[in-house]
Scaffold this active site. Structure first.
Site, PDB file in Angstrom:
ATOM      1  N   ASN A 396       0.822  -1.202   0.000  1.00 13.85           N
ATOM      2  CA  ASN A 396       0.000   0.000   0.000  1.00 13.85           C
ATOM      3  C   ASN A 396       0.860   1.257   0.000  1.00 13.85           C
ATOM      4  OD1 ASN A 396      -1.923   1.952   0.317  1.00 13.85           O
ATOM      5  ND2 ASN A 396      -3.022   0.931   1.960  1.00 13.85           N
ATOM      6  N   ASP A 397       1.371   1.626   1.153  1.00  8.48           N
ATOM      7  CA  ASP A 397       2.100   2.894   1.261  1.00  8.48           C
ATOM      8  C   ASP A 397       3.257   3.018   0.269  1.00  8.48           C
ATOM      9  OD1 ASP A 397       0.440   3.710   3.276  1.00  8.48           O
ATOM     10  OD2 ASP A 397       1.741   2.974   4.876  1.00  8.48           O
TER      11      ASP A 397
END
Lengths: 472, 104
Positions: A396-397
């Site tokens: 994600n990040d």
């Protein structure tokens, strides 16, 4: 200098040289294994030397030999068995466990040498100060590393744990350590002084590690590893043995640098991490999705299979979710299926993908992914423009384009430019934010599709559908 | 300050500097194995376990010596084995059988 002392000093010097050169060789993938081997050789000759010394000196009693050999045999058996059997996903907690016992052993040496003299005699500061530092640092790393092991393996909640009055207890524990320091250095020896010191240090280790989130644990493990190095060096002062001082200081310094680099790769500062309470630990694990971005396109495993079967260049972007779901076998199987049918497959590996820096490379190597398919960040970023499908699995990040903009929690973090590829498929369990708690605009881009599934299950479905389309 | 303490202190400080210098920039791929490798090196504390075992002369000290030997042996034996396993995966020849033994 007696002949024995001369010989043993020289042998310890050779063993210390082995550690330094070993660490040096470990900086490059080609020579890393040899470096570790060399350092093991250094360790082996140091142990042989101390065995010879004990035999020649002849001071050790029969019971002494017995407990020593029993302890060593059990320790070697336990350590080697665990190290051989551990699945690669669980390596971080095992390293942390080994670190805990190393700190424990250093503390034991300090306690032993202080207790031997605990008959009310006055000690020189040159002796009592190293004992104190050895016991305090050893105690902190022992309990702190055990908590870190628990957090990484899930036995202790990965969430930051804090409770009312924690600050007060912290303050009391620090006062207790200072008091024990004053007692041990300033007063004649007494068994209870070192006991107080040990107990307070153990509690401090617990209190230090409990409030830190699970995702920050790798940095904490690395920091405690450096601490253990220092504890071992002080144990070397206590028993006046130079090889402990050299090796301990080497690990203390090298471990500190490594810790800073890891924290840097995760876009966090060590001070921030130790302040604790950041994030909720494990990302990607459910959680509320209060402000879900609009315009997210959901897709099916069947559709992904079709896209993959007709792609030329596929980039797999593995993240923490892949490691958590233990889906590395499935991802390797899918990649092999595609490669066997002439599709070009690579992996884009972010420096902190997985549990800790470099962990994803180990996980993929474990399932026989060829080393040349693993592209590090810079190389991967130059390939995204020619990528037909980017398959983001549980990451994600590290793919969040917001990092290129100013004014948010991940500004400036190095990311993978997944959004530049022609199509993006994200396999993720839910819309929950990543560890940094920032929404990811990648998910609502026009060329992005989402498959909400556990990585293992999702990949298994995709393999089935890809096979169908390839065989058509 | 005694001669002995001075030379130990000098060794300590210089070894710290060597540690800082030898570490410089580590590729992220190798950071986990490097941490594990450094972890194995402080297993040298096992030498200290021998030293205290030689001084032990009652049951309490025997217990401490046993504990020290056990802890240190887990650290050193486990540390080198798991580091070697990790590093062995990076340059494994193609198509070996999945079971490989790392004798250490």
């Amino acid at each position: 200098m007696s002949v024995l002392v001369t010989i043993s000093s020289l042998v310890y010097l050779i063993s210390a040289v082995c550690y330094v050169i070993g660490v040096h060789l470990m900086r490059s993938p080609k020579t890393a294994r040899r470096g570790n081997g060399l350092s093991a050789v250094g360790m082996f000759i140091a142990v042989i030397m101390i065995v010879i010394t004990l035999i020649v000196e002849g001071k050790i009693t029969g019971i002494g030999w017995t407990v020593l050999i029993l302890g060593l045999a059990l320790g070697i058996w336990y350590g080697v068995t665990r190290a051989r059997k551990v699945p690669m996903t669980d390596v971080p907690q095992l390293v942390s466990l080994f670190n805990a016992v190393g700190g424990g052993a250093a503390a034991v040496i300090g306690i032993f040498d202080y207790t031997v003299l605990a008959n009310g005699s006055h000690l020189a500061v040159a002796f009592s100060l190293p004992v104190l530092l050895d016991v305090v640092i050893g105690g902190i790393t022992f309990s702190g590393s055990l908590i870190a092991t628990g957090k990484l393996s899930g036995h202790v909640s990965g969430k930051p744990i804090s409770f009312p009055g924690a600050r007060l207890i912290n303050a009391l524990v620090i006062i207790a350590i200072l008091v024990s320091a004053w007692l041990m250095i300033g007063l004649p020896t007494n068994m209870w002084f070192v006991t107080l010191c040990l107990v307070a240090s153990l509690i401090f280790g617990l209190l230090m590690t409990l409030p830190i989130g699970g995702a920050d644990m790798p940095v904490v493990v690395s920091l405690l590893n450096a601490f253990t190095g220092l504890a071992v060096a002080f144990a070397g002062f206590v028993i006046d043995n130079q090889v402990l001082i050299i090796a301990g200081a080497l690990v203390g310094a090298a471990g500190t640098i490594l810790t800073l680099q890891m924290a840097d790769a995760m876009n966090r500062s060590v001070a921030n991490i130790l302040a604790g309470g950041f994030g909720t630990g494990d990302s990607n694990d459910g959680g509320a999705a209060d402000d879900t971005p609009v315009n997210v396109k959901e897709t099916t495993a069947d559709d992904i299979g079709l896209q993959l079967a007709y792609a030329n260049n596929v980039m797999i972007v593995p993240g923490y979710g892949l490691a958590a779901a233990q889906a590395q076998h499935e991802v390797a199987e899918l990649a092999k299926l595609l490669t066997d049918n002439g599709i070009n497959v690579n992996y884009a590996i972010h420096p902190v993908a997985g549990r800790m820096p470099g962990h994803m490379n180990v996980l993929l190597a474990d399932v026989n992914v060829p080393y040349d398919q693993m592209k590090q960040q810079e190389e991967a970023n130059s390939m995204f423009e020619n990528t037909d499908v980017s398959l983001v699995i549980g990451a994600n990040d590290v793919t969040n384009p917001l990092a290129r903009e100013k004014g948010n929690a991940i500004s400036g973090m190095p990311i993978l430019d997944v959004d530049k590829s022609k199509a993006v498929v994200v396999i993720k369990r839910s819309m929950s934010t990543g560890y940094a708690g920032v929404q990811n605009p990648l998910f609502s881009l026009d060329n992005t599709q989402m498959l909400f599934a556990d990585a293992k299950k999702g990949l298994a479905d995709i393999i089935v559908s890809t096979k169908e389309y390839i065989n058509q | 300050m005694s001669q002995e303490l001075y030379s130990n202190l000098a060794i300590f400080v210089l070894s710290l500097l060597v540690g800082f210098e030898v570490m410089s920039k580590i590729p992220s791929t190798l950071q986990t194995p490097m941490m594990s490798g450094a972890n194995a090196i402080h297993g040298v504390v096992v030498v200290g376990a021998f030293v205290i075992a030689a001084e032990a002369n009652n049951w309490f000290f025997y217990c401490l010596a046993f504990l020290g030997a056990f802890f240190a042996a887990v650290n050193v034996a486990g540390g080198y084995t798991v580091t070697d396993r990790m590093l062995g995966m990076f340059n494994r020849p193609k198509k070996t059988t999945p079971k490989e033994d790392d004798e250490k």
